[in-house]
Write an enzyme that holds these catalytic residues in place. Structure first.
Site, mmCIF file in Angstrom:
data_model
loop_
_atom_site.group_PDB
_atom_site.id
_atom_site.type_symbol
_atom_site.label_atom_id
_atom_site.label_comp_id
_atom_site.label_asym_id
_atom_site.label_seq_id
_atom_site.Cartn_x
_atom_site.Cartn_y
_atom_site.Cartn_z
ATOM 1 C CE LYS A 67 3.986 -2.988 -2.587
ATOM 2 N NZ LYS A 67 5.055 -3.297 -1.638
ATOM 3 C CG ASP A 99 0.652 -0.958 -0.410
ATOM 4 O OD1 ASP A 99 -0.507 -1.049 0.056
ATOM 5 O OD2 ASP A 99 1.455 -1.910 -0.415
HETATM 6 O O1 C5P Z 1 -1.122 1.527 5.528
HETATM 7 P P1 C5P Z 1 -0.928 0.117 5.946
HETATM 8 O O2 C5P Z 1 -2.156 -0.486 6.559
HETATM 9 O O3 C5P Z 1 -0.353 -0.752 4.872
HETATM 10 O O4 C5P Z 1 0.171 0.159 7.069
HETATM 11 C C1 C5P Z 1 0.363 -0.895 7.966
HETATM 12 C C2 C5P Z 1 1.336 -0.428 9.012
HETATM 13 O O5 C5P Z 1 2.657 -0.292 8.456
HETATM 14 C C3 C5P Z 1 1.051 0.909 9.651
HETATM 15 O O6 C5P Z 1 0.171 0.781 10.719
HETATM 16 C C4 C5P Z 1 2.426 1.352 10.099
HETATM 17 O O7 C5P Z 1 2.803 0.670 11.278
HETATM 18 C C5 C5P Z 1 3.328 0.821 9.005
HETATM 19 N N1 C5P Z 1 3.558 1.833 7.943
HETATM 20 C C6 C5P Z 1 4.340 2.925 8.237
HETATM 21 N N2 C5P Z 1 4.579 3.859 7.270
HETATM 22 C C7 C5P Z 1 4.071 3.705 6.026
HETATM 23 C C8 C5P Z 1 3.288 2.587 5.717
HETATM 24 C C9 C5P Z 1 3.040 1.656 6.700
HETATM 25 O O8 C5P Z 1 4.841 3.087 9.353
HETATM 26 N N3 C5P Z 1 4.337 4.620 5.117
#
Ligand code: C5P
Length: 289
Positions: free
Chosen positions: A9, A133
């Site tokens: 994406k 995502d």
């Molecule tokens: O959800 P995901 O595992 O992709 O997120 C990885 C990290 O990225 C989270 O632990 C957080 O530190 C950061 N993140 C965030 N806000 C989001 C998505 C991700 O702070 N909306």
């Protein structure tokens, strides 16, 4: 053998509007799949196992493919188990959603293997437990992402049509950036976008999509660019010398630019290689779906 394609994406726009109590960030992003994709095959038989052609990636339960398979099995205990074969094309630590897309492809694939598949909404809820995502990749339809990334709204037909199959160049330096690091850098700076302003400019574009949406920007850029100065340095040079404006996708380190049909992209690729070295990853592709 059952197979699924896991597309990458681009965040055509991304605005981070604040930090939440749970540590995640609130965002508003226009997200679109691209033709670049990983390929996932499933061979039923034996316990869940992952074989990947990229030997730098873990193949244990920290890989999102196996995490997704186990999450699916928790909800559907009688689902088939077996070996996943993953062919990686999407670079990691790039902001292209490769890991999340592989996880979503795993859920779709297992869901196709049972007599009464779960609904897309059910798969999206499951995907949200794997990555912010990840729900987007269940259908891979162009969307506005909100919340921490799990709230999705389809975009109006008129704006979807202007994006259809548009050519994009995607480039990544040899270094990766981890998502938590990028959000951490933004949190340190404390510079969040104002939600009402972001929504207003996005709505204006959606109603009258008369230019590329990348002008809406990515508010993670400022904080990330301050640390990784190779990014803005090269992007400024490419803009100055070739007139092509690249933006960062997601939390980086990949950047993208809309590019006219029929024009060669070799000059752009050469310039990035001159600036970032021969280990630059470059992809001339198009929006998908
Ligand atoms: O959800 P995901 O595992 O992709 O997120 C990885 C990290 O990225 C989270 O632990 C957080 O530190 C950061 N993140 C965030 N806000 C989001 C998505 C991700 O702070 N909306």
């Amino acid at each position: 053998m059952v197979s699924e394609i896991a597309h990458a994406k681009l965040n055509l726009s991304l605005a981070v509007t604040g930090r939440r109590e749970d540590g995640f960030h609130e965002l508003v992003s226009l997200v679109h799949a691209i033709a670049l994709a990983d390929e996932l095959d499933f061979e039923p038989g034996g316990p869940f196992r992952l074989i990947c052609d990229d030997k730098t990636l873990p193949t244990d339960e920290t890989n999102l493919v196996l995490r997704a398979a186990l999450a699916y099995q928790k909800q559907v205990p009688f689902c088939p188990t077996g070996t996943f074969h993953l062919r990686k094309r999407i670079p990691s630590g790039a902001g292209l959603g490769g890991g999340s897309s592989d996880a979503a492809a795993t859920l779709r694939l297992l869901n196709r293997s049972i007599p009464q598949p779960l609904s897309e909404d059910n798969l999206r809820s499951m995907a949200a437990t794997i990555g912010s995502d990840c729900p987007f990749f269940i259908s891979e339809r162009a969307a506005i992402m909100r919340g921490r990334g799990e709230r999705l709204n389809e975009i109006p037909k008129v704006s979807a049509q202007t994006l259809q199959r548009r050519r994009v160049l995607v480039v990544k330096p040899a270094f990766a950036i981890s998502t938590p690091e990028a959000y951490g850098l933004l949190a340190q700076s404390g510079r969040y976008a104002v939600s009402a302003d972001v929504e207003q400019s996005l709505q204006s574009w959606l109603q009258k999509p008369n230019r590329d949406p990348s002008f809406l920007g990515n508010t993670l850029e400022a904080a990330v660019f301050r640390k990784y100065i190779a990014l803005p340095t090269a992007l400024d040079k490419v803009s100055y010398r070739l007139g092509v404006t690249f933006r960062m996708t997601g939390s980086g380190s990949a950047c993208f630019a809309f590019y006219p049909e029929g024009e060669t992209s070799s000059e752009v690729e050469s310039l990035f290689k001159e600036l970032w070295g021969s280990r630059v990853w470059f992809c001339d592709t198009q929006l998908f779906g």
